[in-house]
Write an enzyme that holds these catalytic residues in place. Structure first.
Site, PDB file in Angstrom:
ATOM      1  N   HIS A   1       0.821  -1.215   0.000  1.00  0.00           N
ATOM      2  CA  HIS A   1       0.000   0.000   0.000  1.00  0.00           C
ATOM      3  C   HIS A   1       0.857   1.268   0.000  1.00  0.00           C
ATOM      4  O   HIS A   1       0.375   2.328  -0.353  1.00  0.00           O
ATOM      5  CB  HIS A   1      -1.068  -0.015   1.112  1.00  0.00           C
ATOM      6  CG  HIS A   1      -0.601   0.329   2.499  1.00  0.00           C
ATOM      7  ND1 HIS A   1      -0.332  -0.629   3.458  1.00  0.00           N
ATOM      8  CD2 HIS A   1      -0.396   1.509   3.096  1.00  0.00           C
ATOM      9  CE1 HIS A   1       0.025  -0.039   4.571  1.00  0.00           C
ATOM     10  NE2 HIS A   1      -0.003   1.271   4.393  1.00  0.00           N
TER      11      HIS A   1
ATOM     12  N   SER B   1       4.040   2.127   8.515  1.00  0.00           N
ATOM     13  CA  SER B   1       3.819   1.139   7.471  1.00  0.00           C
ATOM     14  C   SER B   1       5.100   0.881   6.712  1.00  0.00           C
ATOM     15  O   SER B   1       5.782   1.811   6.310  1.00  0.00           O
ATOM     16  CB  SER B   1       2.753   1.615   6.504  1.00  0.00           C
ATOM     17  OG  SER B   1       1.512   1.271   7.016  1.00  0.00           O
TER      18      SER B   1
ATOM     19  N   ASP C   1       1.164  -7.684   2.256  1.00  0.00           N
ATOM     20  CA  ASP C   1       1.310  -6.243   2.004  1.00  0.00           C
ATOM     21  C   ASP C   1       2.786  -5.821   1.865  1.00  0.00           C
ATOM     22  O   ASP C   1       3.333  -5.157   2.740  1.00  0.00           O
ATOM     23  CB  ASP C   1       0.623  -5.483   3.147  1.00  0.00           C
ATOM     24  CG  ASP C   1       0.307  -4.045   2.774  1.00  0.00           C
ATOM     25  OD1 ASP C   1       0.868  -3.536   1.787  1.00  0.00           O
ATOM     26  OD2 ASP C   1      -0.498  -3.416   3.491  1.00  0.00           O
TER      27      ASP C   1
HETATM   28  N1  ARG Z   1      -4.888   0.643   7.522  1.00  0.00           N
HETATM   29  C1  ARG Z   1      -3.579   0.693   6.928  1.00  0.00           C
HETATM   30  C2  ARG Z   1      -3.008   2.114   7.076  1.00  0.00           C
HETATM   31  O1  ARG Z   1      -3.565   2.923   7.721  1.00  0.00           O
HETATM   32  C3  ARG Z   1      -3.555   0.209   5.524  1.00  0.00           C
HETATM   33  C4  ARG Z   1      -4.282   1.034   4.510  1.00  0.00           C
HETATM   34  C5  ARG Z   1      -4.235   0.519   3.105  1.00  0.00           C
HETATM   35  N2  ARG Z   1      -5.087  -0.613   2.860  1.00  0.00           N
HETATM   36  C6  ARG Z   1      -6.402  -0.554   2.467  1.00  0.00           C
HETATM   37  N3  ARG Z   1      -7.063  -1.671   2.296  1.00  0.00           N
HETATM   38  N4  ARG Z   1      -7.035   0.579   2.257  1.00  0.00           N
HETATM   39  O2  ARG Z   1      -2.290   2.670   6.288  1.00  0.00           O
HETATM   40  N1  ASP Z   2      -1.470   1.384   8.055  1.00  0.00           N
HETATM   41  C1  ASP Z   2      -0.708   2.443   8.696  1.00  0.00           C
HETATM   42  C2  ASP Z   2       0.322   3.071   7.745  1.00  0.00           C
HETATM   43  O1  ASP Z   2       0.141   3.073   6.551  1.00  0.00           O
HETATM   44  C3  ASP Z   2      -0.069   1.977   9.948  1.00  0.00           C
HETATM   45  C4  ASP Z   2      -0.957   2.201  11.134  1.00  0.00           C
HETATM   46  O2  ASP Z   2      -1.710   3.186  11.161  1.00  0.00           O
HETATM   47  O3  ASP Z   2      -0.833   1.414  12.082  1.00  0.00           O
HETATM   48  O4  ASP Z   2       1.271   3.709   8.158  1.00  0.00           O
END
Ligand code: ARG
Ligand code: ASP
Length: 708
Positions: A84, A643, A220
């Site tokens: 991502h 991330s 990921d």
């Molecule tokens: N929750 C994670 C973060 O805040 C991953 C976001 C990307 N993935 C998604 N399915 N939208 O960055």
């Molecule tokens: N998914 C988040 C990021 O892209 C990580 C988190 O918020 O724990 O940095």
């Protein structure tokens, strides 16, 4: 027993200092944590992690653009980050014939690696405390604005001196609300190339459905390579550039981790708000989050309905929905977590103990009362702006109305011409699928505005409604009558547009509505109120945090995240999200097969992966039960920006890649609870399995240092 435990925990949470496993620590000062880290199971030393004189783990960690982390895994500049994080570079280099997002991408050799314009990889060279230099000429009773100016000027001097005669770049960042400042000297690489990415049904397996959730099965990760000039220093893209040779790359362990094992995360957490008072917590969790969630519910409902209709609509809205849904889901978890923990009461209790301590300390005695008054003035403006951002700006229709407004404001004929031409070009694209899209966008526009109106945040609508119309009809008519939905009319005006025709634009009902919304939300008075009170909060929080540190002189306070390199440590550990449910700390390929559903986009499994599963062909990547591990969770304190961060074991070897947090613990930016807060990691063995067994990219595996 349970009761006593809970009370004990509450008492611990009441301390404004870190709980067990809480904290994002400054690498340079890690000596202070070394004993605790070793007691928790770490075998290496703080110096192995950060050392100014010798190559150390910090040389293997990079900031990926300004929002993710990456880690070198070869002496040839190869690094890992999340799928991502690399998403934009994977999609933007994809075409219908070469769809790397869908099918994955693996450069077979260096010449196939794809340059990524604009992408930077930043390595920390060294850091240094510079509080005295930055605060030179600053006094306590100086107006906040004056202080900001002096600090800014001093920072320029510090940065300039720090990098004089080198190719390095410097930044100075405030810590503890400006009670301390650190200088970061960085090396910024600008030739970074895409090397590999799995197909999105591996790299984004589970999609938005599984996002922020455990049990998780997302692969990921993506791979890039840093290139440098012939002298080994950063250089912009050139085909003569050579792979960068990092001072340090990570050893990769195939041993995996078990429940209870020590791990640490080394990366770039973006923002936390650990020390805010109850007013800020209340404003965010109880006022702003519900508004944002409700308004995003509306948007998501319409986009998702459209995405069900055709594959092309799915594609069209996928990344928009991903970003809307990411915040939407996190805020729900955050607010629920704060409510469950009685976060606001906890804060108030903390503030009471502070007040008692501060009673005979004139410097601190009035801080909390003043913060209360300041928030009282700030909160209504902030909430109103939240409505503006989440409702007024929700539809493409109003965003395009904003472009019309900007055009109408231009008085220079040449600038106006350029802007009008841009709008004509944008129309070309916008109207190519207008018939489908307008159904979605009209509904979003009408519903978000109506919601805001019902809540009393769009009072300007009433006087605009004509005769027997109701607000909904009025909004519909704005949409239908505006030139923004009539391309011929709009293009005709734009083609011959000069600033003399601004009055023509101003007649447009969409522009009228947008102006009314702007004039309501962004009055001079509100802007002044906002700026002034924000400055006051900066000053008051600086005092409050300094006070708390004096109140608990023996405690190790971690500074809030600020997109600087940090270390968080903890243990691999399951948790109980609700009564009667226990989450194991790891997942396997079996879980991917359980989730498989060829009819649900998020859960389609690649035939090749199924074949490897059928043959149980996991090679050296299996765990000792013969399963292929996919993900694990731990108690490391992380946030957005972490991330892609390396997750390391007690020996400092790479065992995982951080990519998310568990939903029940997303309040950790405000309040960390060791019972609920877990970071989610990709098991490095699954990552290598995909590169090796699935993709057959053995040449990449061969570059790495793998410890059996
Ligand atoms: N929750 C994670 C973060 O805040 C991953 C976001 C990307 N993935 C998604 N399915 N939208 O960055
Ligand atoms: N998914 C988040 C990021 O892209 C990580 C988190 O918020 O724990 O940095």
């Amino acid at each position: 027993m349970k009761k006593i435990l809970t009370l004990g925990l509450l008492a611990a949470l009441l301390l404004p200092t870190a709980n067990a496993d809480e904290g994002m620590w400054i690498p340079m000062l890690l000596g202070r944590n070394q004993a605790a880290m070793q007691k928790a199971g770490m075998h290496i030393t703080a110096k192995d992690i950060y050392d100014i004189n010798n190559a150390c783990l910090k040389d293997a960690v990079i900031l990926f653009n300004q929002g993710c982390t990456g880690e070198f895994v070869s002496d040839q500049g190869l690094f890992l980050t999340n799928h991502h994080c690399g998403y934009y570079y994977i999609t933007s280099n994809s075409t219908v014939e070469h769809d790397y997002l869908t099918h994955g991408f693996w450069a077979k050799n260096r010449s196939e690696e794809i340059p990524c314009r604009g992408l930077t990889a930043t390595r920390l060279v060294r850091m240094e405390e510079v509080t005295n230099q930055v605060l030179r000429g600053v006094s306590d009773n100086m107006p906040e604005e004056e202080r900001e100016r002096v600090v800014k000027e001093n920072i320029v001097v510090v940065c300039t001196e720090a990098v004089a005669g080198t190719h390095y770049k410097a930044v100075v960042k405030p810590f503890y609300y400006g009670n301390q400042y650190f200088l970061y000297v960085n090396e910024v690489f600008t030739d970074v190339r895409l090397v590999g990415a799995p197909p999105s049904n591996i790299g984004k397996f589970g999609g938005d459905t599984d996002n922020w959730m455990w049990p998780r099965h997302t692969g990921d990760f993506s791979m890039f390579r840093v290139y440098a000039g012939p002298d080994g220093k950063p250089a912009d893209y050139s085909k003569d550039n050579q792979p960068y040779r990092p001072l340090k790359h990570l050893d990769i362990s195939l041993k995996g981790v078990d429940e209870g094992d020590f791990t640490f995360v080394f990366g770039y957490p973006g923002t936390t708000q650990r020390y805010v008072t109850h007013q800020q917590m209340e404003l965010q969790a109880m006022q702003e989050n519900p508004v944002r969630i409700a308004l995003r519910d509306i948007r998501l409902k319409h986009y998702k309905a459209a995405m069900e209709l055709t594959p092309s609509q799915r594609l069209k809205y996928a990344s928009k929905v991903a970003s809307i849904a990411n915040g939407w889901k996190k805020w729900q978890g955050e607010t629920q977590g704060i409510v469950r923990l009685k976060g606001i009461e906890q804060k108030k209790e903390q503030e009471r103990t502070f007040q008692t301590w501060a009673a005979d300390r004139p410097q601190y005695g009035g801080v909390l009362a003043e913060l209360d008054r300041t928030y009282g003035r700030l909160a209504p403006v902030e909430l109103e702006w939240t409505y503006f951002n989440e409702a007024v700006m929700a539809s493409d229709f109003m965003q395009r109305a904003n472009s019309l407004r900007k055009l109408a404001d231009l008085t220079d004929p040449e600038e106006a011409r350029t802007a009008a031409d841009k709008l004509i070009a944008a129309n070309e694209k916008y109207f190519s699928d207008f018939d489908q899209h307008t159904l979605v966008d009209r509904a979003i526009f009408v519903e978000t505005f109506l919601y805001m109106h019902h809540q009393g945040y769009a009072p300007y609508i009433d006087p605009m409604v004509k005769g027997k119309q109701i607000a909904e009809q009025f909004l519909g008519s704005v949409y239908d009558q505006s030139m923004l939905t009539h391309r011929d009319k709009m293009d005709k005006l734009l083609k011959k547009y000069t600033p003399k025709q601004a009055a023509e634009l101003e007649k447009d009902p969409a522009l009228k509505l947008f102006r009314a919304a702007m004039e309501n939300a962004y009055t001079d008075d509100k802007e002044r109120t906002y700026d002034y009170n924000k400055q006051q909060i900066a000053r008051l929080m600086r005092t409050y945090v300094r006070g708390m540190m004096q109140q608990y002189p023996d405690s190790n306070f971690f500074p809030d995240a600020n997109l600087t390199l940090r270390v968080a440590y903890g243990h691999v550990k399951g948790f109980r999200p609700h009564d009667g449910v226990y989450y194991l700390p790891y997942t396997t390929l079996d879980g991917i097969m359980e989730k498989e559903d060829p009819n649900v986009y998020d859960y389609v499994v690649e035939p090749r992966l199924k074949e490897l599963y059928r043959l149980k062909d996991y090679g050296r990547y299996a765990n000792r039960n013969g399963e292929l591990p996919v993900g694990f969770i731990a108690t490391n304190h992380t946030t957005g920006g972490n991330s892609g961060s390396p997750v390391l074991n007690a020996d400092g070897q790479l065992v995982g890649i951080n990519f998310d947090r568990c939903w029940e613990g997303t309040m950790s930016d405000l309040l960390f609870d060791p019972d609920y807060c877990r970071n989610i990691c990709l098991d490095i063995r699954y990552c290598l399995f995909i590169i090796d067994k699935f993709a057959g990219a053995h040449h990449l595996i061969d570059e790495m240092t793998i410890i059996q």
